[in-house]
Scaffold this motif. Structure first.
Motif, mmCIF file in Angstrom:
data_model
loop_
_atom_site.group_PDB
_atom_site.id
_atom_site.type_symbol
_atom_site.label_atom_id
_atom_site.label_comp_id
_atom_site.label_asym_id
_atom_site.label_seq_id
_atom_site.Cartn_x
_atom_site.Cartn_y
_atom_site.Cartn_z
ATOM 1 N N LEU A 98 -33.216 -17.593 -31.509
ATOM 2 C CA LEU A 98 -33.790 -18.694 -30.729
ATOM 3 C C LEU A 98 -33.887 -18.338 -29.246
ATOM 4 N N GLU A 99 -32.842 -17.698 -28.723
ATOM 5 C CA GLU A 99 -32.820 -17.496 -27.269
ATOM 6 C C GLU A 99 -33.886 -16.509 -26.798
ATOM 7 N N ASP A 100 -34.459 -15.736 -27.724
ATOM 8 C CA ASP A 100 -35.532 -14.812 -27.331
ATOM 9 C C ASP A 100 -36.765 -15.553 -26.808
ATOM 10 N N ILE A 101 -36.946 -16.809 -27.229
ATOM 11 C CA ILE A 101 -38.118 -17.575 -26.778
ATOM 12 C C ILE A 101 -38.070 -17.778 -25.264
ATOM 13 N N GLY A 102 -36.860 -17.818 -24.723
ATOM 14 C CA GLY A 102 -36.709 -18.006 -23.282
ATOM 15 C C GLY A 102 -37.346 -16.891 -22.469
ATOM 16 N N ARG A 103 -37.524 -15.734 -23.068
ATOM 17 C CA ARG A 103 -38.118 -14.592 -22.347
ATOM 18 C C ARG A 103 -39.645 -14.609 -22.369
ATOM 19 N N VAL A 104 -40.234 -15.496 -23.156
ATOM 20 C CA VAL A 104 -41.696 -15.548 -23.250
ATOM 21 C C VAL A 104 -42.232 -16.381 -22.090
ATOM 22 N N PRO A 105 -43.082 -15.778 -21.232
ATOM 23 C CA PRO A 105 -43.615 -16.546 -20.093
ATOM 24 C C PRO A 105 -44.487 -17.715 -20.565
ATOM 25 N N PRO A 106 -44.631 -18.742 -19.706
ATOM 26 C CA PRO A 106 -45.373 -19.933 -20.129
ATOM 27 C C PRO A 106 -46.805 -19.658 -20.556
ATOM 28 N N GLU A 107 -47.450 -18.703 -19.904
ATOM 29 C CA GLU A 107 -48.864 -18.444 -20.240
ATOM 30 C C GLU A 107 -48.990 -17.958 -21.685
ATOM 31 N N GLU A 108 -48.212 -16.936 -22.037
ATOM 32 C CA GLU A 108 -48.233 -16.431 -23.404
ATOM 33 C C GLU A 108 -47.807 -17.516 -24.383
ATOM 34 N N ASN A 109 -46.768 -18.239 -23.981
ATOM 35 C CA ASN A 109 -46.222 -19.259 -24.888
ATOM 36 C C ASN A 109 -47.267 -20.336 -25.198
ATOM 37 N N THR A 110 -48.070 -20.687 -24.211
ATOM 38 C CA THR A 110 -49.099 -21.713 -24.422
ATOM 39 C C THR A 110 -50.132 -21.247 -25.440
ATOM 40 N N LEU A 111 -50.558 -19.977 -25.290
ATOM 41 C CA LEU A 111 -51.565 -19.456 -26.217
ATOM 42 C C LEU A 111 -51.001 -19.355 -27.636
ATOM 43 N N ILE A 112 -49.740 -18.959 -27.742
ATOM 44 C CA ILE A 112 -49.109 -18.887 -29.069
ATOM 45 C C ILE A 112 -49.016 -20.289 -29.680
ATOM 46 N N ALA A 113 -48.674 -21.269 -28.854
ATOM 47 C CA ALA A 113 -48.578 -22.652 -29.352
ATOM 48 C C ALA A 113 -49.933 -23.149 -29.849
ATOM 49 N N ALA A 114 -50.998 -22.782 -29.135
ATOM 50 C CA ALA A 114 -52.347 -23.188 -29.571
ATOM 51 C C ALA A 114 -52.674 -22.568 -30.923
ATOM 52 N N TYR A 115 -52.299 -21.314 -31.068
ATOM 53 C CA TYR A 115 -52.529 -20.624 -32.353
ATOM 54 C C TYR A 115 -51.730 -21.303 -33.465
ATOM 55 N N ASN A 116 -50.480 -21.643 -33.170
ATOM 56 C CA ASN A 116 -49.629 -22.287 -34.182
ATOM 57 C C ASN A 116 -50.172 -23.656 -34.587
ATOM 58 N N ALA A 117 -50.698 -24.388 -33.604
ATOM 59 C CA ALA A 117 -51.237 -25.720 -33.909
ATOM 60 C C ALA A 117 -52.408 -25.587 -34.887
ATOM 61 N N ARG A 118 -53.256 -24.617 -34.628
ATOM 62 C CA ARG A 118 -54.402 -24.404 -35.525
ATOM 63 C C ARG A 118 -53.925 -23.992 -36.910
ATOM 64 N N THR A 119 -52.896 -23.136 -36.945
ATOM 65 C CA THR A 119 -52.365 -22.691 -38.238
ATOM 66 C C THR A 119 -51.848 -23.873 -39.053
#
Ligand code: ZN
Length: 421
Positions: free
Chosen positions: A75-96
């Motif tokens: 879980l704590e690895d997510i803290g290292r993901v910058p907000p920009e990357e994290n936002t794009l990943i979240a968009a991908y997950n929402a579509r999935t």
């Protein structure tokens, strides 16, 4: 607005009743008519879909979603993901999620303060495909509570907001309200999954602290959701009006009685998908039988089995939703939870699907308009090959989803469209 007529479908309406042959007319964003066969509906100008005997059912609701989780091993690895990357990943997950038939997602925690909020807003604006979303805050925890990954010499953060004392906690809830979350997620107990034995049974906040969080959330009209493994954390959640209570592995007889007494006001979700996948599908990420044993994962699953078989008997609304979003239980495999409910908790397939649809609509705060195939309800619909109300595993294969409709519009249109008569 467009009208769509489904002909020759078997309707699983979400109530748990058996499927029945019917025709269903969608007008605009809502279901206009549900007519059991052999009666028919005049198509008029509607687009006619020949279901060829497939199942028409409500869209699925994921009750413990982490749309912004980035599939880390820890879980704590997510803290290292910058907000920009994290936002794009979240968009991908929402579509999935939507690709997999989840037309609604009740978030159980955002990786960063505004991530759920911005994804929800973009979906609502029609610029991003994804489920209806209730946006959660990051997980609020106390110093030393579940999610506090700091060390004395290293100020590192993961997906949590740490606050102690009523004053700080009120400030955090106010800030989250300002940023637009729908739900305040609080880690009321620890969790053994971290590898710390006995941590699940530890309560993170005093009564005074929980009262401050709950009072402030109520003042701002926000939902309250708790991570609560310990019996004391469950009691605290119930005492202070939490609406959604997650996990509950250490629910004792008293906690079960109290949950039952409030069963029409609350929703519970074990999120068993996470420990199940950790125990059985995660060896390649280092979760060998020895590591799984050290974390007490199998014991946790056994606890869930005892507790949730009991909750089923007491007619407490228990919803599928399994903490998907880690390397070994990626978003897109969420429908596995239905099979876990059948195999681990003794649910019938129709009971599970009712939990994922009718109860899901209620969890989303839309009890009278979401989660059933019923006249006047929003047209979030799946056309499914075969009978998922007999075999819930069918929903794990997205190729079985012949069509996905959200708000009366096809996100995934069916291949075969009959010509209007
Ligand atoms: Zn979670």
């Amino acid at each position: 607005m467009a009208r769509v007529l489904f002909r020759d479908v078997r309707v699983f309406d979400g109530s748990g009743a058996e499927r029945f042959p019917a025709e269903v007319l969608v007008d605009g964003t809502r279901i206009a008519r549900v007519v059991p066969s052999p009666a028919t509906i005049d198509a008029g100008d509607a687009q006619v879909i020949d279901g060829a005997g497939a199942t028409l059912m409500p869209g699925l609701v994921e009750a413990h979603a982490h749309v912004s989780f980035t599939h880390p091993v820890e879980l704590e690895d997510i803290g290292r993901v910058p907000p920009e990357e994290n936002t794009l990943i979240a968009a991908y997950n929402a579509r999935t999620l939507l690709d997999c038939g989840f037309t609604s997602a009740y978030s159980a925690g955002a990786a960063k303060t505004r991530l759920d909020v911005v994804i929800r807003n973009e979906i609502n604006a029609g610029r991003l495909p994804g489920p209806r979303m209730r946006a959660a805050s990051p997980e609020i925890t106390s110093t030393g509570g579940f999610g506090d990954v700091r060390q004395v010499h290293l100020d590192h953060h993961s997906v949590e907001i740490i606050a102690d004392g009523p004053v700080e906690l009120r400030r955090v809830v106010r800030m989250l309200a300002r940023e637009g979350v729908d739900t305040i997620k609080v880690n009321l107990s620890g969790d053994n999954a971290t590898g710390r034995r006995g941590f699940s049974e530890r309560v993170a906040f005093t009564d005074e602290e929980v009262a401050a969080i709950a009072d402030q959330a109520r003042m701002w009209g926000l939902d309250l959701a708790a991570h609560a493994q310990a019996a004391g954390a469950i009691r605290s959640a119930l005492d202070h009006g939490f609406r959604t209570i997650y996990h509950c592995a250490f629910a004792d007889e008293d906690a079960l009685d109290r949950l039952e007494a409030k069963k029409d006001e609350i929703f519970v979700a074990p999120a068993v998908g996470l420990p199940y996948a950790m125990a059985h599908n995660a060896a390649e990420w280092g979760f060998t039988p020895e590591v799984v044993a050290k974390r007490g994962t199998l014991a946790q699953i056994e606890r869930y089995q005892r507790v949730f078989r009991e909750m089923r008997k007491r007619h407490i609304r228990v919803l599928p939703g399994g903490d998907y979003g880690f390397a070994w239980n990626p978003i897109g495999t969420n429908a596995r939870d239905f099979e876990h409910f059948v195999n681990l908790f003794g649910y019938t397939p129709r009971e599970v699907l009712r939990a994922a649809t009718e109860f899901g609509g209620a969890l989303m705060g839309m009890a009278d308009e979401l989660g059933l195939v019923r006249e006047g309800y929003l047209a979030d619909l799946l056309l499914v090959l075969g009978d998922p109300s007999a075999d819930v595993r069918l929903l794990q294969d997205r190729d079985n989803l012949l069509a996905i409709m959200k708000d009366g519009a096809f996100y995934k249109p069916p291949n075969r469209v009959a010509v209007a008569a």
